[in-house]
Write an enzyme that holds these catalytic residues in place. Sequence first.
Site, PDB file in Angstrom:
ATOM      1  NE  ARG B 254      72.029 -75.063 -28.339  1.00  0.00           N
ATOM      2  CZ  ARG B 254      72.190 -76.367 -28.369  1.00  0.00           C
ATOM      3  NH1 ARG B 254      71.253 -76.876 -29.003  1.00  0.00           N
ATOM      4  NH2 ARG B 254      73.139 -76.970 -27.695  1.00  0.00           N
ATOM      5  CG  HIS B 258      68.126 -78.470 -25.995  1.00  0.00           C
ATOM      6  ND1 HIS B 258      67.327 -78.092 -26.954  1.00  0.00           N
ATOM      7  CD2 HIS B 258      67.319 -79.235 -25.034  1.00  0.00           C
ATOM      8  CE1 HIS B 258      65.857 -78.578 -26.933  1.00  0.00           C
ATOM      9  NE2 HIS B 258      65.849 -79.229 -25.811  1.00  0.00           N
ATOM     10  CE1 TYR B 267      75.471 -79.935 -28.253  1.00  0.00           C
ATOM     11  CE2 TYR B 267      75.090 -81.178 -26.339  1.00  0.00           C
ATOM     12  CZ  TYR B 267      74.398 -80.154 -27.202  1.00  0.00           C
ATOM     13  OH  TYR B 267      73.533 -79.324 -26.807  1.00  0.00           O
TER      14      TYR B 267
END
Lengths: 327, 356
Positions: B254, B258, B267
Amino acid sequence: MPEIRYLDALNQAHHEEFERDERVIVMGEDVGRKGGVFGVTMGLYEKFGEDRVIDTPLAESSIVGCAIGMAANGLLPIAEIQFADFIHPAFDQIVSEAARMRYRSNGAFGCPMVIRVPYGGSHGTALYHSQSVEAFYAHVPGLKVVAPYTPYDAKGMLKEAIRDPDPVLFLEHKRMYRIVKGEVPEGDYTVPIGPAVVRREGKDISVFAYGWMLHESLQAAQALAAEGIDVEVVDVRSLRPLDKETILGSVAKTNKALIVYEDNRFVGFGAELAALIAEEAFEDLDGPVTRLAGPDVPGIPFAKPLEQWFWITQEKIASAVRKLAHY
Amino acid sequence: MSAREVTAKAKHLEMGLSDADVLEMYRYIVLARALDDRMWVLQRAGKAMFVISGPGHEGAQVGMMWPLDRKHDWFVPFYRSVAAVLVKGMSPAEILLSLLAKATDPSSGGRQMPAHYGHPRYKILSTSSPVGTQYPHAAGIAYAAKIRRTGEVVITSIGDGGTSQGDWHEALNFAAIHKVPCIFAVENNRYAISVPLNKQMAVPSIALRAQGYGMPGSSVDGNDVLECYRVTKEAYDRAKRGDGPTLIEFRVERLGSHSSDDQQERYRPKEEIEAARQRDPILTFGTYLRSVGLLDDAKDQQLRAEVQREIDEATDVAERAPDPDPATAARHVYYDPDPDNPVDPVWWRGDTDRRR
């Protein structure tokens, strides 16, 4: 015309629709070899084979979820949920998926399917085999929710539901399967989804009910006639869409409304009927819109005396009618 | 002649892919990324409310979609399926129409958030936001394909987080029992928003789970586009033969957060994000194409310029498109045919009168 059981009327509808249209399939727990735990799908497996009569794994969410996919790809699935009490794992598939498919795709995809749901309390069925779930689903735009009472309606409305381009939640009160009998013509006919019907004409008070509660209400009305109370009983067999005209027309005639439902009273489907009558028939009313419904406990308890305490019986209905009639 | 000798030994030719195929695959990956970048620009510029997309997933998606018959087979996507829906037939303009919630957005007419893809003409089933619900739909579509003997194959995709849902497991179980022609893809980028894989599952590979349902499972490097194609082609042929479903885990990166409402820097370690960028499928596949003599700087620049033009044009189309009319907001709750609606809901069934 032969009198047959509610159960047999549903079975007939299945057989005729399976014969009529090869896209119709049924899926659920025990619907195949066993013919359903109540016998509604009896004989289909032998006649139409395992491709169209599918004994599924014990998994309600995928019973509905897979049916949605089948509907998208040219089949007309009937998904049987064995007991309404076990429908909850499929809530997301019904509410987020089946009901919204058409709206969210701006009309591009539909979801022509029937979800058959045996519901309600019978003898000794207790907390997890007796629930009424209509309030959860009647709340949802995109779904149609019906609860036919007569065997004639059971057959005709199931056929209509199968042919409907939208998802229909089809509620069958378990207690009616073997007790309720009626005349049902052999061969094809349908009963439209939407209209309510006056089952018993009366002038003093209107009772609104569906499913087994209609049965009890009709019995109560008969008993009350001897006391000189003329009760009109309206069968609200289609919960969504709702036939406002027939309901309001009845209130305009009798000026009093008693709403009977077996589900928990609080935020039950009857609350919507009460709101409708209060909002749109205020001037017609000669007494408070009244609800008689299941007590607000989590389910029908098992022991006989406790079960009896819960049940909405014709005696309880008669007593509620008397009170409102004399208001 | 000597250049041809090099390519004659190339991996893609051994797999049955032509030079034109792989160049087209590369073009889709570049196109999806350029579209992705544009979506984020439009969001940052305040023109789009929200973006959720798939940077880093494009190689796996193009590889997995390539074996499909794009007209005949079905795709049941999820919100990162940008490259996959492009391969299936959607245009960049159609995707941007949904990003900007325009009336002519083919997925939902501006009713759903962006990235909730659906398109009846390309047999892309409409999708929702709850994660995992699409898996049973794919199994059901495949079941219908099987008993109607249409020869269609269904592919559906999901992220690693989605594999925790009950629907995911129920769908694999149903599909395996009935040996339906379905390919279950998982694009594992090791994060469900911020929750890392080791908090999502205790198994080292999602493909292992296939065994529990009685179907083959494969795990493939999602940045190796050709390998993604090869593994999916095997699954596709298996489905076509009537041998049932396959689970394929695509291990992808990724590259972004998100969604536009998330900051992955909060994070994820910086080094990890940096390392992921080195495995970008545009780089890895570009390197392969150069190694077999199909791509050089000039060709690459030309291709990127063409793609950029296409994205610019698509942006113009989407920006000029009309907003939905509130007078239509209550439509299509129930069957509600519109003679003016360009989308025919049942075009592929050929039984419109019966279905009404």
